[in-house]
Write an enzyme that holds these catalytic residues in place. Sequence first.
Site, PDB file in Angstrom:
ATOM      1  N   ASN A  47       0.848  -1.204   0.000  1.00 48.61           N
ATOM      2  CA  ASN A  47       0.000   0.000   0.000  1.00 48.61           C
ATOM      3  C   ASN A  47       0.875   1.243   0.000  1.00 48.61           C
ATOM      4  OD1 ASN A  47      -0.540  -1.303   2.920  1.00 48.61           O
ATOM      5  ND2 ASN A  47      -0.847   0.849   3.245  1.00 48.61           N
ATOM      6  N   ASP A  48       0.599   2.257   0.768  1.00 46.98           N
ATOM      7  CA  ASP A  48       1.170   3.605   0.603  1.00 46.98           C
ATOM      8  C   ASP A  48       2.641   3.688   0.180  1.00 46.98           C
ATOM      9  OD1 ASP A  48      -1.048   3.542   2.228  1.00 46.98           O
ATOM     10  OD2 ASP A  48      -0.261   4.874   3.738  1.00 46.98           O
TER      11      ASP A  48
HETATM   12  C1  FRU Z   1      -3.069   4.919   4.546  1.00 44.65           C
HETATM   13  C2  FRU Z   1      -2.714   4.229   5.839  1.00 44.65           C
HETATM   14  C3  FRU Z   1      -1.848   5.122   6.712  1.00 44.65           C
HETATM   15  C4  FRU Z   1      -1.120   4.126   7.572  1.00 44.65           C
HETATM   16  C5  FRU Z   1      -0.900   2.984   6.607  1.00 44.65           C
HETATM   17  C6  FRU Z   1      -0.937   1.615   7.243  1.00 44.65           C
HETATM   18  O1  FRU Z   1      -3.414   4.035   3.528  1.00 44.65           O
HETATM   19  O2  FRU Z   1      -3.896   3.832   6.519  1.00 44.65           O
HETATM   20  O3  FRU Z   1      -2.581   6.078   7.440  1.00 44.65           O
HETATM   21  O4  FRU Z   1       0.079   4.640   8.065  1.00 44.65           O
HETATM   22  O5  FRU Z   1      -1.929   3.076   5.635  1.00 44.65           O
HETATM   23  O6  FRU Z   1      -0.573   0.646   6.314  1.00 44.65           O
END
Ligand code: FRU
Length: 491
Positions: A47-48
């Site tokens: 993810n991010d």
């Molecule tokens: C955004 C998020 C962030 C967090 C991360 C956890 O997508 O929820 O706020 O740090 O992903 O994976």
Amino acid sequence: MTATVCKFLLFTLFACYRCDDNYTYNYTPTYHLSPLISPESKMGWMNDPNGFCILKDEYHLFYQYNPESSLVPGIARWGHAKSKDLVYWEHLPIALYPDQWYDKDGVFSGSALIEDDVMTIFYTGNVNHPGKSPDHEQHQIMATTTDGVSFSKFGIVINGSDHQPNFRDPKVWKHEDTYYMVLGNSFHNSTLGRVLLYASKDKITWEEVSVLGESNGTLGYMWECPDFFEMDDGRFILLFSPQGIEPQGDKYRNLYQTGYIIGCFDYKTNLFTLTQDFRELDHGHDFYATQTIKDKCGERVLIAWNDMWDENYPEGPDGSTGQMTLARTLKLTPDGQLLQQPVQAIMDAVGRELYSGKVCRDTKVKLDNNAARIEIHSSSKNSISLVIESEGGNYTVTISYDSEEGSITLDRGGVDGVRRTKYRPTMDELKMVVYIDSSSIELFMGNGEVTMSSRMFPKGQMTARICGAKDSDAVMLLVNAIKRTVPLPNP
Ligand code: FRU
């Protein structure tokens, strides 16, 4: 023709036929960064984007990573990749593991700061408390590296006890002799989202200095992944990913949004005065948790997670979830519009020409290995559609420009398949550039006034065709293959 030349030609023909025939169409991208799949686990979740930076002339990009599953985010590590040009990527070993009490349930998102060839990372350590209320706590952690590969953790630099339970995603920069950090937070009993600003002289002791922005109820209950930066003309952008905005017509249709607020910022008072309300940055289905830096040429460049929470796309069962968008440069127009264009270096990955010229009614272009760049020029007075479909018509994505309505629509079919936004070219010409990569589509209209980033899951060979144009003769189409820029996933 000599026998040797004949043999060579036959061999080449056969080889081309074979390689095309043998290509297995799956959902793994060939030029978008996706999670490292290790030979042991053969699966991964991304993810991010995190810690985007330039160390010793190389771009580093980290990401939220679970090497144990592609079905759930699990306990986040920081995956790691690097690139010389933001287009060709190389995977590196996992940078940060959840190995301390303060990050045992996730090395959550954060950023990197480079000074004298030392990378300092700030991230959120997540600790769960199952069955308790609140059920987790989050603090800000610092770590450093000189070689960009092995990291040492310093520990907690901001204890979040005043701002629990949602206090995360530090983005850090330096201005003059002070370090600044923005953090996403929810307040008012976790019903309203906001961004807090912290300052420090030494990166270790931080003081909360202001609230940069907050929801009045219309902008959601939590603001994730904030970023704050100055554009060339002195205006400041607060870019963030709010959760909990209600859909309004064609706006805010995704589970969570990403967008920006423009304003003036005074480093003396630490106050951000808003001059323009929240605008969505991208209008597709899958665009979240952006991170920006200044690139090697001093341009503001952005990368986002090209996916969305809770989608459960079919790529998961295939072993790989999530990918990054192409890196995009950002420009701000006088009337407050952020324009996005893929970084120029993407043109170095553009390959064989698959079609170039006017289109006829039955023009159909096969997209090599389902990785292509499509460019269309036509009159802004004519409505027109680009249809991307896979073998046997089992999956279709249609992008339509409606000249009367002044709108652009992406329809990938299925439940909630449509995304639409207003768009009218400023000139007589309509220009559309589309990047296709196995399971993603990124659309750039005009100078980047509108972008749409969505995932799609066709099976088999894809083709592109134009339809709906009254005068299809006047439509210019250019289609190119795109070379592989990310490593082959392990077999
Ligand atoms: C955004 C998020 C962030 C967090 C991360 C956890 O997508 O929820 O706020 O740090 O992903 O994976």
